[in-house]
Design a protein around this motif. Structure first.
Motif, mmCIF file in Angstrom:
data_model
loop_
_atom_site.group_PDB
_atom_site.id
_atom_site.type_symbol
_atom_site.label_atom_id
_atom_site.label_comp_id
_atom_site.label_asym_id
_atom_site.label_seq_id
_atom_site.Cartn_x
_atom_site.Cartn_y
_atom_site.Cartn_z
ATOM 1 N N SER A 44 0.803 -1.234 0.000
ATOM 2 C CA SER A 44 0.000 0.000 0.000
ATOM 3 C C SER A 44 0.831 1.277 0.000
ATOM 4 N N ASN A 46 3.048 4.568 -1.188
ATOM 5 C CA ASN A 46 2.998 5.514 -2.303
ATOM 6 C C ASN A 46 4.322 5.482 -3.058
ATOM 7 N N LEU A 47 4.442 6.306 -4.101
ATOM 8 C CA LEU A 47 5.654 6.268 -4.922
ATOM 9 C C LEU A 47 6.901 6.613 -4.123
ATOM 10 N N GLN A 49 7.460 6.092 -0.939
ATOM 11 C CA GLN A 49 7.803 4.961 -0.086
ATOM 12 C C GLN A 49 8.356 3.794 -0.907
ATOM 13 N N VAL A 76 1.269 0.624 -10.042
ATOM 14 C CA VAL A 76 0.760 1.529 -9.013
ATOM 15 C C VAL A 76 0.194 2.820 -9.582
ATOM 16 N N ALA A 77 0.672 3.270 -10.731
ATOM 17 C CA ALA A 77 0.210 4.546 -11.292
ATOM 18 C C ALA A 77 -0.023 4.397 -12.787
ATOM 19 N N VAL A 85 3.915 12.595 -11.372
ATOM 20 C CA VAL A 85 3.733 11.182 -11.028
ATOM 21 C C VAL A 85 4.558 10.298 -11.964
ATOM 22 N N ASN A 89 7.603 7.919 -10.717
ATOM 23 C CA ASN A 89 7.540 6.486 -11.010
ATOM 24 C C ASN A 89 8.811 6.033 -11.720
#
Length: 333
Positions: A44, A46-47, A49, A76-77, A85, A89
């Motif tokens: 779970s 985010n980018l 992390q 994830v994205a 973003v 990524n």
């Protein structure tokens, strides 16, 4: 420092120029991320992390974690995403040592002119370089230069990490020259390297490498390059580099059919003034046989072998420290 009258060919096998460490930061952790924390980030995170988990896994060589994180980062994205973003990524995938995946992610966004395009091109170069796709790397850097190579000389790009986890940087101009050489386009590589304007030690390194590349290509007339490099090395008081250049000049002159007497004498004078006894011993090995030469050789061998002799194992630093006898000008000793 360009020398437009010379036609130089470069070869990629030369040693790299120095890279620069970034400013000091917190030391890296001594242990990898705990398994429970890693699994939570994988599921779970985010980018940012996921990027941190990739860096952690790469630092400790955790291959399975990197493979799992790469798969997560590709999902994830999903496209479409805003520029920030997409680039985050791509950076995370580069941290996970997945340059091919990073390049695929970058194709999800096509930036127009401006700062976003520059950042996109830099990331494209990093991904291409990591994948050893020299053609794509050249294309990205030349698009960044936009016809003005001086832009690349001033641009420091990340080429790796230090043992402390800090980014190491190098001039994008040097990177472009190496990519061109890797593609066999040695004339273009030469034009890039010799377009640089920065004086001092960096200039001496570039000129010296160009002269070595000439030697490896069987072209022995590199006197102008070596003299220019010696001048720059002297200005930076880089005596080890100056000695290296004089050895190269000696070798080139002999390969061209000369006796190399002048560069040998210059090298001997410089080695004497900076107390480099190992170089003096090497020169004696190559000298004429005589009782005096034998005596000097034996004395230098004794000094080099003695760990208690303070000057027994002389070594020059590639630095800006003056030699013990004051300034030396290797180009005209």
């Amino acid at each position: 420092m360009g020398i437009p009258s010379l036609s130089i060919s470069l070869l990629l096998a030369a040693a790299p120029l120095p890279v620069e460490p970034a400013a000091a930061a917190a030391p890296p952790p001594s242990q990898p991320m705990a398994e429970a924390e890693y699994l939570q980030v994988l599921e779970s995170g985010n980018l940012a992390q996921l990027d941190g988990a990739c860096r952690d896994a790469a630092r400790f060589g955790l291959g399975q974690r990197m493979r799992d994180l790469r798969e997560r980062l590709m999902l994830v994205a999903p496209a479409p995403q805003p520029f920030a973003v997409v680039t985050a990524n791509a950076r995370a995938l580069l941290a996970c040592r997945a340059p091919g995946s990073a390049r695929r992610v970058l194709t999800r966004y096509g930036p127009g002119p401006g700062l976003q395009r520059q950042e996109w091109l830099l990331l494209s170069w990093r991904a291409a370089s990591a994948a050893l796709d020299h053609e794509a790397a050249v294309l990205a850097l030349r698009r960044l230069a936009d016809g003005d190579l001086s832009r690349l000389e001033a641009l420091q790009v990340e080429v790796g990490e230090s043992d402390a986890g800090l980014p190491l940087t190098r001039s994008a101009l040097d990177q472009l020259a190496l990519h061109e050489a890797a593609l066999g386009r040695l004339d273009r590589a030469a034009a890039v390297a010799l377009s640089a304007q920065t004086p001092g030690l960096v200039a001496a390194e570039r000129l010296g490498l160009a002269a070595r590349w000439l030697e490896m290509l069987g072209q022995h007339d590199a006197s102008q390059l070596i003299e220019a490099a010696l001048d720059q090395a002297a200005a930076a008081e880089a005596w080890a580099l100056a000695e290296e250049l004089l050895r190269l000049q000696l070798r080139l002159e002999r390969n061209a059919g000369g006796d190399g007497a002048r560069p040998r004498a210059r090298l001997e004078r410089l080695a004497t003034r900076v107390d480099d006894r190992y170089t003096l011993w090497q020169l004696l090995q190559d000298g004429t046989e005589s009782p005096e030469q034998d005596r000097q050789r034996a004395e230098l061998e004794r000094q080099l072998r003695s760990p208690r002799d303070q000057a027994g194992q002389s070594s020059l630093e590639e630095s800006i420290k003056p030699g013990p006898a004051g300034p030396v000008t290797p180009a005209n000793p």
